[in-house]
Design a protein around this motif. Structure first.
Motif, short mmCIF file in Angstrom:
data_model
loop_
_atom_site.label_atom_id
_atom_site.label_comp_id
_atom_site.label_asym_id
_atom_site.label_seq_id
_atom_site.Cartn_x
_atom_site.Cartn_y
_atom_site.Cartn_z
N ILE A 132 4.37 5.48 -5.64
CA ILE A 132 4.37 5.46 -7.11
C ILE A 132 3.32 6.42 -7.66
O ILE A 132 3.59 7.17 -8.60
N SER A 133 2.14 6.42 -7.06
CA SER A 133 1.09 7.32 -7.58
C SER A 133 1.43 8.78 -7.35
O SER A 133 1.16 9.62 -8.22
N LEU A 134 2.03 9.11 -6.22
CA LEU A 134 2.44 10.50 -5.98
C LEU A 134 3.59 10.90 -6.90
O LEU A 134 3.62 12.04 -7.40
N ALA A 135 4.53 10.00 -7.12
CA ALA A 135 5.66 10.31 -8.00
C ALA A 135 5.20 10.47 -9.45
O ALA A 135 5.70 11.33 -10.18
N ALA A 136 4.22 9.67 -9.86
CA ALA A 136 3.75 9.73 -11.24
C ALA A 136 2.89 10.95 -11.49
O ALA A 136 2.91 11.50 -12.60
N LEU A 166 9.83 15.01 1.89
CA LEU A 166 9.71 14.45 3.23
C LEU A 166 8.65 13.35 3.27
O LEU A 166 8.83 12.32 3.93
N THR A 167 7.58 13.55 2.55
CA THR A 167 6.52 12.53 2.47
C THR A 167 7.06 11.25 1.84
O THR A 167 6.79 10.15 2.33
N VAL A 210 0.84 -1.21 0.00
CA VAL A 210 0.00 0.00 0.00
C VAL A 210 0.88 1.26 0.00
O VAL A 210 0.65 2.19 -0.78
N TYR A 211 1.90 1.27 0.85
CA TYR A 211 2.80 2.43 0.90
C TYR A 211 3.53 2.61 -0.43
O TYR A 211 3.70 3.73 -0.92
N ALA A 221 2.41 21.69 1.00
CA ALA A 221 2.35 20.29 0.56
C ALA A 221 3.38 20.03 -0.54
O ALA A 221 4.05 18.99 -0.54
N GLU A 222 3.50 20.98 -1.46
CA GLU A 222 4.48 20.82 -2.54
C GLU A 222 5.90 20.84 -2.00
O GLU A 222 6.75 20.06 -2.44
#
Length: 146
Positions: A27-31, A63-64, A21-22, A57-58
């Motif tokens: 992957i979804s945030l990076a993409a 860090l995220t 899940v992590y 957030a940006e």
């Protein structure tokens, strides 16, 4: 009938699921991090966000990613550790069922007494209540007795 430690197995196999899940989140945030930030911008009134939240957030995305990578590592480590712990406990449980000699707890003390080098020679002493002389080898505890 020994315990099979099913709870440890369930907890261990939850680790790879959470790690997956992590990894999916990373992957979804990076993409599509721009799409996520745009979503925050478009819905900030519904989510009660301040105007500076999207910029923060940006700025905090690296860090995220770091936190998610650490979480993946922790879950993978938990999987490995719990499986090893389960195997160790099952092995210990099976060994606990084997009969042991009386005085098992004092076995190391007995070995120390038997393996004492005793280079100081033989001492003759008589015990209280008996008239026979006993030949003993003095050891490290001499002088502390009666």
């Amino acid at each position: 009938a020994s315990c099979k430690r099913f709870g440890l197995s369930i907890s261990a196999f939850a680790g790879p699921y959470f790690a997956l899940v992590y990894l999916t989140i990373v992957i979804s945030l990076a993409a599509n991090s721009k799409g996520f930030l745009q979503y925050l911008e478009d819905h900030k009134t519904e989510m009660f966000l301040k105007d500076s939240t999207v910029e923060n957030a940006e700025r905090l995305m690296p860090l995220t990613y770091s936190f998610l990578a650490v979480f993946i590592f922790v879950e993978a480590s938990r999987f490995r550790t719990l499986l090893q712990l389960k195997e160790h406990l099952i092995r210990r449980d099976s060994n606990a069922l084997a009969p042991r000699a009386a005085g098992f707890a004092n076995e190391s003390l007995s070995k120390a007494l038997i393996e004492d080098p005793g280079d100081s020679g033989t001492v003759t002493s008589s015990r209280a209540g008996g008239s026979a002389a006993v030949s003993e080898t003095p050891s490290w505890w001499d002088g502390a007795g009666p």
